[in-house]
Write a protein that holds these residues in place. Sequence first.
Motif, short mmCIF file in Angstrom:
data_model
loop_
_atom_site.label_atom_id
_atom_site.label_comp_id
_atom_site.label_asym_id
_atom_site.label_seq_id
_atom_site.Cartn_x
_atom_site.Cartn_y
_atom_site.Cartn_z
N ARG A 148 0.85 -1.19 0.00
CA ARG A 148 0.00 0.00 0.00
C ARG A 148 0.89 1.24 0.00
O ARG A 148 1.85 1.32 0.77
N PRO A 149 0.61 2.22 -0.86
CA PRO A 149 1.44 3.42 -0.92
C PRO A 149 1.47 4.15 0.42
O PRO A 149 0.47 4.23 1.13
N THR A 150 2.63 4.67 0.78
CA THR A 150 2.77 5.50 1.97
C THR A 150 2.44 6.94 1.61
O THR A 150 3.01 7.50 0.67
N LEU A 151 1.54 7.54 2.36
CA LEU A 151 1.17 8.94 2.14
C LEU A 151 1.54 9.76 3.37
O LEU A 151 1.76 9.22 4.46
N TYR A 152 1.58 11.08 3.19
CA TYR A 152 2.03 11.98 4.24
C TYR A 152 0.87 12.83 4.76
O TYR A 152 -0.02 13.24 4.00
N TYR A 153 0.93 13.11 6.07
CA TYR A 153 -0.15 13.80 6.76
C TYR A 153 0.42 14.80 7.77
O TYR A 153 1.56 14.65 8.22
N GLN A 194 -4.38 15.18 4.94
CA GLN A 194 -3.48 14.49 3.99
C GLN A 194 -2.87 15.51 3.05
O GLN A 194 -3.56 16.37 2.50
N VAL A 195 -1.52 15.45 2.84
CA VAL A 195 -0.84 16.45 2.02
C VAL A 195 -0.07 15.82 0.86
O VAL A 195 0.77 16.47 0.25
N SER A 196 -0.34 14.55 0.54
CA SER A 196 0.34 13.93 -0.60
C SER A 196 -0.60 12.96 -1.29
O SER A 196 -1.71 12.69 -0.81
N ASP A 197 -0.16 12.43 -2.43
CA ASP A 197 -0.85 11.33 -3.08
C ASP A 197 0.20 10.29 -3.45
O ASP A 197 1.36 10.40 -3.06
N LYS A 198 -0.19 9.27 -4.20
CA LYS A 198 0.72 8.16 -4.46
C LYS A 198 1.88 8.54 -5.38
O LYS A 198 2.84 7.78 -5.51
N SER A 199 1.83 9.73 -6.00
CA SER A 199 2.93 10.15 -6.86
C SER A 199 4.14 10.63 -6.06
O SER A 199 5.24 10.74 -6.60
N VAL A 200 3.95 10.92 -4.77
CA VAL A 200 5.01 11.51 -3.94
C VAL A 200 5.92 10.42 -3.40
O VAL A 200 5.47 9.46 -2.79
N SER A 201 7.24 10.60 -3.62
CA SER A 201 8.22 9.64 -3.12
C SER A 201 8.71 9.99 -1.72
O SER A 201 8.92 9.12 -0.88
N GLY A 202 8.96 11.27 -1.48
CA GLY A 202 9.48 11.69 -0.19
C GLY A 202 9.21 13.16 0.05
O GLY A 202 8.93 13.93 -0.88
N SER A 260 10.04 28.42 7.01
CA SER A 260 8.67 28.76 6.64
C SER A 260 7.84 27.49 6.62
O SER A 260 8.38 26.38 6.61
N ASN A 261 6.52 27.65 6.60
CA ASN A 261 5.64 26.49 6.52
C ASN A 261 5.58 26.00 5.08
O ASN A 261 4.58 26.14 4.37
N THR A 262 6.69 25.42 4.67
CA THR A 262 6.86 24.89 3.32
C THR A 262 7.25 23.43 3.40
O THR A 262 8.03 23.04 4.28
N LEU A 263 6.70 22.62 2.52
CA LEU A 263 7.07 21.22 2.42
C LEU A 263 7.75 20.99 1.08
O LEU A 263 7.18 21.30 0.03
N PHE A 264 8.99 20.50 1.12
CA PHE A 264 9.67 20.13 -0.12
C PHE A 264 9.25 18.71 -0.48
O PHE A 264 9.24 17.81 0.38
N VAL A 265 8.90 18.51 -1.73
CA VAL A 265 8.31 17.26 -2.19
C VAL A 265 9.12 16.70 -3.35
O VAL A 265 9.45 17.42 -4.29
N ASN A 266 9.44 15.43 -3.27
CA ASN A 266 10.17 14.74 -4.33
C ASN A 266 9.24 13.70 -4.98
O ASN A 266 8.57 12.93 -4.28
N ARG A 267 9.16 13.72 -6.30
CA ARG A 267 8.42 12.69 -7.03
C ARG A 267 8.96 12.57 -8.44
O ARG A 267 9.74 13.42 -8.89
N ARG A 268 8.58 11.52 -9.12
CA ARG A 268 8.96 11.34 -10.51
C ARG A 268 8.01 12.13 -11.39
O ARG A 268 6.79 12.08 -11.20
#
Length: 444
Positions: A94-99, A110-118, A125-133
């Motif tokens: 099951r894909p791991t998602l972030y919250y 919930q702040v991600s979907d299955k496309s997000v790797s890390g 700042s209230n910023t989230l750096f997101v890595n995905r393909r």
Amino acid sequence: MKKFIISAALIAASLTASAQFGVLKNSEMTTSKDEQTGITLTILTDTEKNDSFIYQTDPMWTPDGKWLLFRSSTRSDEPAQETTLPDGTKRTYRPTLYYFMEIASGKIVQVSDKSVSGVFLANTSNTLFVNRRDAEGKWAMYSMNLDKVFADAKKGKKNMQIDSYLKFIGVFPESPEMGRPGGWCVNCDDTFAYISVTREGTPEEKAAMEAKAFVPRDDQPKKVGQALSGLRKMDLRTGEVSYIRNVDFRVGHIQASRFRPEEIVFCCETGGDADQRMWYCNALTNEYKPLYKETPLDWVTHETFASEDYVYFNVLGWQDRLRKQVSGIFRINLRTNDVECMGQVEMDKDRSSSLTGRGFWHCNATRDDKWVTGDTFAGSVWVINAQTGERHWIASDTRMAPDHAHPFFSPDGTKLCFRSGHWSDGKRLNLVMVDLTKLPWYKR
């Protein structure tokens, strides 16, 4: 017709899961008193769920201290995925998602979907750096404005889509010279991401690597093989990727100082012991050196870059041969190389294990170096006063299953968080928090 029905079902499930992005869910918080320590534990998440903090070396609190980051593979309706392991075995997961959880209300978004790797939280700042393909399969970096996500979630905005909240930064240029990106972190002023890579190297480099590779004893597990690695950096303002250095071992646990933007600590990863585990690199001056030069009896593990001048780490004492010298939670001063032992506990004093011997396994510290925390092989969580050495038993039975407790402090040092399998008999992880300000011995 059958294939069409299956495809339609998968599409429907995917759309349902995507619709969960930005949806604010009610609090799941409960409290429980530890039977042995008497301390009230706040269980942050539903004990029927399987949740996890990211890792104790990574920031998990937003800079304003209001939201706490975690991940889960049981909260989404994302369909199961299938992957093929290097040995050809197929595995379904099951894909791991972030919250994020709002600490004041306990509400979860919930702040991600299955496309997000890390993901990695910004420090300023209230910023989230997101890595995905990306669409072409390339390793890409984005930033997410969390304030906008949180505000829209609280307004109950419908059909929030992750792409509307992402800003493209850049793509990692994979090549034989630059390598393939793996772990990454963000420096304290949010200007660079430091990225570990694996690379092919030359036949001569591979031969030299194998010649110096750590050879474990029979009682020392070596869970991962050797690999030529390196460090790269991505400018988070321009997306430009540049070289820092190459190394002749597998890099693990890469982390950046939260005080000095150029400082990096990482480890030689074997999955067990190593001849020399901890390493330091300065991304500006290219200074590169081992930290805490080890002896054959030192089993060093789980280093954490907690404060400006200190890296904390564990010297294990879980085997008879390791108990012939000092073990426990240590720290090394990056400016002077001075080393101190912060404390140790005996497993038999934890009462929750049949094992005996010196017991700390993972560690963390407050950013002012006043308090230290550690978990033990027996599943207990402790806090140590760094000035007096006084030890305080917090939790007695995290089970260390299905994963370890990994305790860490909030940025202001007032909250202690960890994971526990206690309420599911080691089948699932739940998130736990202790308000240290309510304990009589705690002083800021």
